[in-house]
Structures are given as C-alpha cells and as structure tokens.
Scaffold this active site. Structure first.
Site, PDB file in Angstrom:
ATOM      1  N   CYS A 154       0.845  -1.204   0.000  1.00 44.38           N
ATOM      2  CA  CYS A 154       0.000   0.000   0.000  1.00 44.38           C
ATOM      3  C   CYS A 154       0.877   1.250   0.000  1.00 44.38           C
ATOM      4  O   CYS A 154       0.781   2.087  -0.890  1.00 44.38           O
ATOM      5  CB  CYS A 154      -0.931  -0.021   1.204  1.00 44.38           C
ATOM      6  SG  CYS A 154      -2.119  -1.381   1.185  1.00 44.38           S
ATOM      7  N   ASN A 180      -5.442   3.593   1.151  1.00 43.53           N
ATOM      8  CA  ASN A 180      -5.334   3.799   2.593  1.00 43.53           C
ATOM      9  C   ASN A 180      -6.696   3.764   3.264  1.00 43.53           C
ATOM     10  O   ASN A 180      -7.626   4.459   2.851  1.00 43.53           O
ATOM     11  CB  ASN A 180      -4.646   5.137   2.886  1.00 43.53           C
ATOM     12  CG  ASN A 180      -4.447   5.375   4.365  1.00 43.53           C
ATOM     13  OD1 ASN A 180      -5.109   6.212   4.955  1.00 43.53           O
ATOM     14  ND2 ASN A 180      -3.540   4.636   4.980  1.00 43.53           N
ATOM     15  N   ASP A 181      -6.798   2.919   4.291  1.00 51.16           N
ATOM     16  CA  ASP A 181      -7.981   2.808   5.147  1.00 51.16           C
ATOM     17  C   ASP A 181      -7.937   3.980   6.127  1.00 51.16           C
ATOM     18  O   ASP A 181      -7.200   3.951   7.107  1.00 51.16           O
ATOM     19  CB  ASP A 181      -7.927   1.453   5.864  1.00 51.16           C
ATOM     20  CG  ASP A 181      -9.100   1.208   6.789  1.00 51.16           C
ATOM     21  OD1 ASP A 181      -9.838   2.159   7.099  1.00 51.16           O
ATOM     22  OD2 ASP A 181      -9.274   0.053   7.220  1.00 51.16           O
ATOM     23  N   ILE A 220     -13.133   4.837   3.350  1.00 48.17           N
ATOM     24  CA  ILE A 220     -13.764   4.360   4.578  1.00 48.17           C
ATOM     25  C   ILE A 220     -14.621   3.164   4.189  1.00 48.17           C
ATOM     26  O   ILE A 220     -15.449   3.255   3.280  1.00 48.17           O
ATOM     27  CB  ILE A 220     -14.637   5.450   5.230  1.00 48.17           C
ATOM     28  CG1 ILE A 220     -13.779   6.643   5.665  1.00 48.17           C
ATOM     29  CG2 ILE A 220     -15.406   4.887   6.428  1.00 48.17           C
ATOM     30  CD1 ILE A 220     -14.592   7.822   6.181  1.00 48.17           C
ATOM     31  N   ALA A 278     -10.906  -5.437   6.761  1.00 48.99           N
ATOM     32  CA  ALA A 278     -11.085  -6.058   5.445  1.00 48.99           C
ATOM     33  C   ALA A 278      -9.764  -6.706   5.050  1.00 48.99           C
ATOM     34  O   ALA A 278      -8.703  -6.092   5.158  1.00 48.99           O
ATOM     35  CB  ALA A 278     -11.492  -5.004   4.424  1.00 48.99           C
TER      36      ALA A 278
END
Length: 279
Positions: A154, A180-181, A220, A278
């Site tokens: 990532c 990016n979460d 999100i 996730a």
C-alpha cells in the site's frame, strides 16, 4: 486542535459527502462478504516535523510502537517472515495476510528491500550526494508480484530530499500510497514513515524537516460509517503529540530499536473504537 486532527476530520467529511462507492472490490470481511468502501482520490497533506507537526490524531489511540516495529521488520530485518514479526517484535496483525502455509506474506515489502538491497543503496546515495534528486525507495516490483501471491504494498514509494537552512541540513520525505484505510491505518502508515525518516536523519546527524503524504485512494469501509460519525463528534485532546528518537546523532540506521522512540505529550480520546478489518 492539532493539524493532524483537523486534516483527519476534513478527510472523513470529504469522503462521506463527496466520496463514491467502490466497484468490483477485492477485499472481504472475515465472514466472506465483499468489503466495499466509499473513497476519494488524490488526497494530500503536509507536516513540518521541525515545527512539531506530526501526523497522528488524538481522536482515538494509535498503536505507534507496533507500527514502528513493522518498519524495522521491513527495512532493518528486510524480511517477509511472519515468524520474525511475531517472535522478535510480538506483532501479529499481518498473520491474516499469510500466503498459503509459507509463513510469509509473499515476496513483498522486506523481501523486495532485501532483493534489491534498497536501504543500503539509499544510505550510500545520501552519503555520496544528499542533494541528488534520485533518493527513492520503491517497493513496487512487478516480477515479485508475478512470482508469488500476496497483498500488494500500500505504502510503496518514499522519496527523500535535503535542504540546508541556517547551516543545518534538514531531511524531507514524501510518502506515496496507492490505498489507505482512513480510519484504521492512516496515522499508522504516516507515523511509520516519519519514524523511517527520523532514523535516516539520525544516521547522518541531520534534522528532520517536512513530511509530505500523497494517497491515491483514501477510503472508509462500508462497515465503518458509525465509527466515522463518532470520530467527527469527538473533541480532540488538548495535547501536542510528537515522536522523539532518543539516540545520538550519527547512530547507525541498523542499530536503532523500537524502544529508542518515544511518543511524548500524547493523551488520545478514549475509549478505543473497534473495527472489523477487510482482508
């Protein structure tokens, strides 16, 4: 309110109001359902570390020690072994991304660093000519992706530049991240690479300068909207957190330990929020 808290709330509001929903999403929740997300593209932020601006929110606790240990695993150990991460650092959150029964995350992250001798080459370049514009770490290796399964990196590229200001050399860093979460990983990833920037600066006896952070897809997940609203409701803590690396200037990059870092003046809002990740 810190700069990080302001940016955090602005990003959450932007995603909720202006974001679009993912299609053909790869990640899944642990129950097997598809993990869709709402996202925006092209998010950018800037922090002047030399002025005490650090990319860590006070709106919820952030596990900074584990994050720094992961950086050491990648750039010092240059490893993709889960056994090393588990036993040496007592960090276990990568276990969900094990590739088959290999005990690894595939040819990713530390394995790519080792394969191309990336960190040693970077340090040598910075020593030889810190003002050159080619001081880049890239973990994006198509050959490695074809050779093994595994989560693609990532945070995959970091660029470094130096500036001389009033006789002092400052090291700046730019982190590029494909995905990016926002609620879970945003400040973890940012602070990881701030730590890496600080380690390199200490190696040469330089000051830390600015940290630039570009994210291509900032999202999100669809099971996090309640937590997002809770974060927007929270009032930030009245503190100014900053990361300190307690080793002398000139300390070898490979001799720095997680215990050498100290997060000071950090009093985040509690309780901690829970998230179903996730995978």
């Amino acid at each position: 309110m810190t700069k990080a808290d302001t940016i955090f709330k602005e990003n959450i509001e932007c995603i909720l109001k202006e974001g679009v929903f993912s299609e053909q999403a790869r990640p899944k929740y642990k129950d097997g359902t598809v993990a869709n997300s709402k996202y925006v593209t092209g998010a950018f932020s800037e922090y002047d570390l030399s002025k005490g601006e650090f990319p860590i929110t006070t709106l919820r606790p952030i596990a900074i020690k584990s994050a720094i240990k992961e950086v050491l695993w990648i750039y010092q150990d240059q490893s993709n072994s889960l056994e090393v991460l588990n036993d040496k650092y007592n960090v276990h959150y990568w276990n969900d991304w094990e590739v088959g029964d290999t005990g690894t995350i595939g040819e990713r992250y530390g394995a790519v660093v080792k394969k191309h001798d990336i960190i040693n080459k970077l340090l040598k370049q910075l020593e030889t000519n810190p003002w050159n514009r080619r001081n880049i770490i890239s973990l994006w290796d198509y050959q490695a992706f074809e050779e093994t399964d595994g989560l693609l990196p990532c945070a995959f590229q970091t660029m470094f530049d130096v500036r001389r200001v009033d006789g002092e050399i400052y090291l700046d860093a730019t982190l590029t991240q494909r995905s990016n979460d926002m609620l879970v990983a945003h400040h973890i990833n940012a602070m990881q690479y701030v730590a890496l920037q600080m380690m390199i600066a200490k190696h040469f006896g330089w000051k830390v300068g600015k940290f630039f952070y570009f994210i291509n897809n900032l999202h999100i997940y669809d099971n996090q909207f309640e937590q997002a609203q809770e974060l927007l409701r929270r009032e930030p803590s009245n503190c100014q957190p900053r990361l300190v690396l307690n080793v002398p200037d000139g300390t070898n990059f490979f001799d720095i330990k997680a215990e050498d870092f100290e997060l000071v003046d950090y009093d985040p809002v509690k309780p901690q929020l829970k998230f179903d990740l996730a995978i």
